[in-house]
Design a protein around this motif. Structure first.
Motif, PDB file in Angstrom:
ATOM      1  N   GLY A 154       0.864  -1.179   0.000  1.00  0.00           N
ATOM      2  CA  GLY A 154       0.000   0.000   0.000  1.00  0.00           C
ATOM      3  C   GLY A 154       0.898   1.226   0.000  1.00  0.00           C
ATOM      4  N   ASN A 155       0.510   2.232   0.770  1.00  0.00           N
ATOM      5  CA  ASN A 155       1.268   3.496   0.778  1.00  0.00           C
ATOM      6  C   ASN A 155       2.716   3.321   1.231  1.00  0.00           C
ATOM      7  N   ILE A 156       2.915   2.697   2.381  1.00  0.00           N
ATOM      8  CA  ILE A 156       4.270   2.594   2.942  1.00  0.00           C
ATOM      9  C   ILE A 156       5.073   1.530   2.194  1.00  0.00           C
ATOM     10  N   GLY A 157       4.415   0.431   1.859  1.00  0.00           N
ATOM     11  CA  GLY A 157       5.087  -0.624   1.095  1.00  0.00           C
ATOM     12  C   GLY A 157       5.638  -0.089  -0.214  1.00  0.00           C
ATOM     13  N   HIS A 175       3.272  -9.316  -2.363  1.00  0.00           N
ATOM     14  CA  HIS A 175       2.018 -10.031  -2.184  1.00  0.00           C
ATOM     15  C   HIS A 175       1.050  -9.074  -1.513  1.00  0.00           C
ATOM     16  N   ASN A 176      -0.051  -8.836  -2.193  1.00  0.00           N
ATOM     17  CA  ASN A 176      -1.057  -7.900  -1.705  1.00  0.00           C
ATOM     18  C   ASN A 176      -2.419  -8.463  -2.066  1.00  0.00           C
ATOM     19  N   ARG A 177      -3.443  -7.988  -1.359  1.00  0.00           N
ATOM     20  CA  ARG A 177      -4.800  -8.454  -1.670  1.00  0.00           C
ATOM     21  C   ARG A 177      -5.142  -8.176  -3.128  1.00  0.00           C
ATOM     22  N   SER A 208       1.585  -4.611   5.767  1.00  0.00           N
ATOM     23  CA  SER A 208       0.122  -4.775   5.715  1.00  0.00           C
ATOM     24  C   SER A 208      -0.488  -4.274   7.015  1.00  0.00           C
ATOM     25  N   ASN A 209      -1.796  -4.194   7.030  1.00  0.00           N
ATOM     26  CA  ASN A 209      -2.500  -3.922   8.283  1.00  0.00           C
ATOM     27  C   ASN A 209      -2.428  -5.171   9.145  1.00  0.00           C
ATOM     28  N   LEU A 210      -2.630  -4.979  10.458  1.00  0.00           N
ATOM     29  CA  LEU A 210      -2.863  -6.134  11.332  1.00  0.00           C
ATOM     30  C   LEU A 210      -4.371  -6.385  11.334  1.00  0.00           C
ATOM     31  N   GLU A 212      -7.420  -9.996  11.488  1.00  0.00           N
ATOM     32  CA  GLU A 212      -7.503 -11.430  11.812  1.00  0.00           C
ATOM     33  C   GLU A 212      -6.858 -12.279  10.708  1.00  0.00           C
ATOM     34  N   GLU A 213      -6.826 -11.725   9.482  1.00  0.00           N
ATOM     35  CA  GLU A 213      -6.191 -12.431   8.357  1.00  0.00           C
ATOM     36  C   GLU A 213      -4.668 -12.455   8.481  1.00  0.00           C
ATOM     37  N   THR A 214      -4.096 -11.383   9.005  1.00  0.00           N
ATOM     38  CA  THR A 214      -2.627 -11.281   9.006  1.00  0.00           C
ATOM     39  C   THR A 214      -2.007 -11.609  10.365  1.00  0.00           C
ATOM     40  N   ASN A 234      10.003  -6.047   9.919  1.00  0.00           N
ATOM     41  CA  ASN A 234       8.611  -5.733  10.268  1.00  0.00           C
ATOM     42  C   ASN A 234       8.519  -4.332  10.871  1.00  0.00           C
ATOM     43  N   THR A 235       7.904  -3.417  10.105  1.00  0.00           N
ATOM     44  CA  THR A 235       7.604  -2.077  10.638  1.00  0.00           C
ATOM     45  C   THR A 235       6.088  -1.872  10.665  1.00  0.00           C
ATOM     46  N   ALA A 236       5.331  -2.973  10.497  1.00  0.00           N
ATOM     47  CA  ALA A 236       3.864  -2.833  10.420  1.00  0.00           C
ATOM     48  C   ALA A 236       3.241  -2.997  11.809  1.00  0.00           C
ATOM     49  N   LEU A 260      13.201  -5.125  13.427  1.00  0.00           N
ATOM     50  CA  LEU A 260      11.839  -4.884  13.921  1.00  0.00           C
ATOM     51  C   LEU A 260      11.697  -3.470  14.470  1.00  0.00           C
ATOM     52  N   ASP A 261      10.664  -2.771  14.005  1.00  0.00           N
ATOM     53  CA  ASP A 261      10.302  -1.502  14.640  1.00  0.00           C
ATOM     54  C   ASP A 261       9.076  -1.706  15.522  1.00  0.00           C
ATOM     55  N   VAL A 262       8.462  -2.877  15.370  1.00  0.00           N
ATOM     56  CA  VAL A 262       7.248  -3.185  16.119  1.00  0.00           C
ATOM     57  C   VAL A 262       7.394  -4.572  16.728  1.00  0.00           C
TER      58      VAL A 262
HETATM   59  N1  LIG Z   1       6.101   1.419  12.597  1.00  0.00           N
HETATM   60  C1  LIG Z   1       5.301   2.460  12.570  1.00  0.00           C
HETATM   61  O1  LIG Z   1       5.469   3.422  13.288  1.00  0.00           O
HETATM   62  C2  LIG Z   1       4.165   2.490  11.587  1.00  0.00           C
HETATM   63  C3  LIG Z   1       3.841   3.701  10.974  1.00  0.00           C
HETATM   64  C4  LIG Z   1       2.802   3.729  10.080  1.00  0.00           C
HETATM   65  C5  LIG Z   1       2.086   2.562   9.797  1.00  0.00           C
HETATM   66  N2  LIG Z   1       2.423   1.413  10.402  1.00  0.00           N
HETATM   67  C6  LIG Z   1       1.690   0.178  10.043  1.00  0.00           C
HETATM   68  O2  LIG Z   1       1.783   0.005   8.643  1.00  0.00           O
HETATM   69  C7  LIG Z   1       0.527  -0.441   8.152  1.00  0.00           C
HETATM   70  C8  LIG Z   1       0.387  -0.063   6.688  1.00  0.00           C
HETATM   71  O3  LIG Z   1       0.206   1.322   6.542  1.00  0.00           O
HETATM   72  P1  LIG Z   1      -0.142   1.962   5.105  1.00  0.00           P
HETATM   73  O4  LIG Z   1      -0.391   3.399   5.333  1.00  0.00           O
HETATM   74  O5  LIG Z   1       0.870   1.554   4.100  1.00  0.00           O
HETATM   75  O6  LIG Z   1      -1.529   1.221   4.794  1.00  0.00           O
HETATM   76  P2  LIG Z   1      -2.137   0.885   3.387  1.00  0.00           P
HETATM   77  O7  LIG Z   1      -3.587   0.605   3.637  1.00  0.00           O
HETATM   78  O8  LIG Z   1      -1.796   1.933   2.383  1.00  0.00           O
HETATM   79  O9  LIG Z   1      -1.398  -0.468   2.966  1.00  0.00           O
HETATM   80  C9  LIG Z   1      -1.657  -1.700   3.556  1.00  0.00           C
HETATM   81  C10 LIG Z   1      -1.666  -2.743   2.455  1.00  0.00           C
HETATM   82  O10 LIG Z   1      -1.735  -4.027   3.030  1.00  0.00           O
HETATM   83  C11 LIG Z   1      -2.582  -4.814   2.217  1.00  0.00           C
HETATM   84  N3  LIG Z   1      -3.115  -5.952   2.963  1.00  0.00           N
HETATM   85  C12 LIG Z   1      -3.925  -5.919   4.045  1.00  0.00           C
HETATM   86  N4  LIG Z   1      -4.217  -7.180   4.435  1.00  0.00           N
HETATM   87  C13 LIG Z   1      -3.567  -8.002   3.575  1.00  0.00           C
HETATM   88  C14 LIG Z   1      -3.476  -9.412   3.465  1.00  0.00           C
HETATM   89  N5  LIG Z   1      -4.134 -10.228   4.287  1.00  0.00           N
HETATM   90  N6  LIG Z   1      -2.723  -9.926   2.472  1.00  0.00           N
HETATM   91  C15 LIG Z   1      -2.079  -9.108   1.625  1.00  0.00           C
HETATM   92  N7  LIG Z   1      -2.123  -7.773   1.682  1.00  0.00           N
HETATM   93  C16 LIG Z   1      -2.864  -7.219   2.646  1.00  0.00           C
HETATM   94  C17 LIG Z   1      -3.679  -3.867   1.761  1.00  0.00           C
HETATM   95  O11 LIG Z   1      -4.335  -4.348   0.611  1.00  0.00           O
HETATM   96  C18 LIG Z   1      -2.858  -2.601   1.510  1.00  0.00           C
HETATM   97  O12 LIG Z   1      -2.401  -2.533   0.174  1.00  0.00           O
HETATM   98  C19 LIG Z   1      -0.499   0.219   9.083  1.00  0.00           C
HETATM   99  O13 LIG Z   1      -1.696  -0.507   9.138  1.00  0.00           O
HETATM  100  C20 LIG Z   1       0.220   0.238  10.413  1.00  0.00           C
HETATM  101  O14 LIG Z   1      -0.121  -0.905  11.155  1.00  0.00           O
HETATM  102  C21 LIG Z   1       3.436   1.347  11.288  1.00  0.00           C
END
Ligand SMILES: NC(=O)c1ccc[n+]([C@@H]2O[C@H](COP(=O)([O-])OP(=O)(O)OC[C@H]3O[C@@H](n4cnc5c(N)ncnc54)[C@H](O)[C@@H]3O)[C@@H](O)[C@H]2O)c1
Ligand SMILES: O=C(O)[C@H](O)CO
Length: 325
Positions: A154-157, A175-177, A208-210, A212-214, A234-236, A260-262
């Protein structure tokens, strides 16, 4: 109208709220609020601005179903029962976009730090263990031309993939939805199945988001499918990997390293075995911790509060479906 804020946020957010004539009550203590304290404060407020991963579950939402908006000072919303909020027609807001670069920088930093055992070597100097130059000690692995696998593009990826491609001409697989046409066009990224992501990547970075799927998706089974030279980042959210299985994978050299950041739980215990492993780097959840990102988050969180209190659609809603029908 009054908003309750659960932790100190950048001044810009407070200024925006004050300018809109909103009364502010803020939690001043350093310790996190208990849920009962949160409920007590919210009972006296019209909006909640949650800046510290408060547990906004069904129990809380039903107790505080008078709230006109729950505004998160984060992009992640895994601490909220969004389905319940939607059922109760409570809009939930979050802060996407403004923290993409900051968080991708931390993923990139961890990748390089792990590949060169940087945190471990720094500790070595601090302990006085740097005695002489050793041609075969502390060898890392290079990233140039390797393959990065992005889980959740998504955005951060996307920003992480861009950095890997730009700096090291890495092959980007993901790998994304859903497919990400922008990444395919601009970064020549290739969508792959989850198993192929595990098998083909030299670096796997979670974005990805956290859900129940992930939750727990990166477990023993997943680590066993990775290359022995794989670097896991892992920074998610910490709960997307299973920590026990990660420790085992590193101890048995099933994978090469991890950044790991998380973690799960946060904060990580100071005696955690990961903290003494050579090819591991851990940071205390600082992905979005830049002046620019945090100001942007405070601004959006305040704008979400104002819109919610005015009965308008939030600029960045997590549950936009409440506005339909
Ligand atoms: N370390 C930090 O301080 C920090 C900062 C910002 C965000 N985050 C985490 O990063 C995550 C992502 O942020 P973002 O802004 O890029 O969100 P985003 O919604 O733009 O991207 C998330 C991507 O994950 C994909 N996804 C979700 N479930 C999936 C699955 N089961 N299989 C495959 N792909 C899947 C979505 O389709 C989406 O493209 C946030 O939800 C948050 O938990 C952490
Ligand atoms: O989800 C988020 O926004 C981060 O974890 C904190 O900035």
């Amino acid at each position: 109208m009054k908003v309750f804020i659960t932790r100190e946020i950048p001044a810009i957010g407070i200024e925006i709220l004050k300018k809109a004539g909103i009364e502010i009550e803020q939690w001043e203590e350093k310790r996190p609020l208990t849920q009962n304290e949160l409920i007590d404060f919210c009972m006296q407020s019209d909006a909640l601005l949650s800046a510290g991963y408060n547990n906004i579950d069904a129990y809380f939402l039903n107790k505080c179903n008078h709230l006109k908006v729950v505004s998160l000072h984060s992009v992640g919303f895994d601490n909220v029962d969004v389905a319940e909020a939607t059922k109760l027609k409570i809009p939930v807001g979050h802060t996407p976009g403004v923290l993409n670069s900051a968080t991708a920088d931390i993923a990139f930093l961890l990748m390089i730090a792990v590949s060169r055992k940087a945190f471990y070597c720094y500790e070595k100097i601090k302990k006085g263990a740097w005695k002489f130059f050793e041609p075969t000690a502390d060898l890392g692995i290079e990233l140039e031309g390797k393959t990065v696998g992005i889980f959740g593009l998504g955005n951060i990826g996307f920003e992480m993939a861009k950095r890997c491609k730009g700096a090291y001409d890495m092959k980007v697989i993901y790998h994304n939805r859903t497919k990400n046409p922008k990444a395919e066009k601009e970064l020549n990224a290739e969508w792959v199945s989850f198993d192929h992501l595990l098998e083909r990547s030299d670096v796997i970075s979670l974005h990805s988001n956290l859900s129940e799927e992930t939750r727990g998706k990166f477990d023993r089974n997943a680590f066993q499918k990775m290359k022995r030279s794989c670097i896991f980042i892992n920074t998610a959210r910490g709960a997307i990997h299973n920590e026990e299985d990660l420790i085992e994978a590193l101890e048995k050299r099933i994978i090469w390293g991890a950044g790991l950041d998380v973690t799960n739980p946060e904060p990580m215990d100071k005696n955690n075995p990961l903290l003494t492993m050579p090819s591991v780097a851990v940071l205390p959840h600082i992905g979005s911790a830049t002046v620019e990102a945090r100001n942007g988050m405070a601004r959006i969180a305040a704008q979400n509060v104002i819109a919610g209190l005015n009965g308008e659609k939030l600029p960045f809603p997590v549950n936009p479906e409440i506005y339909r029908a």
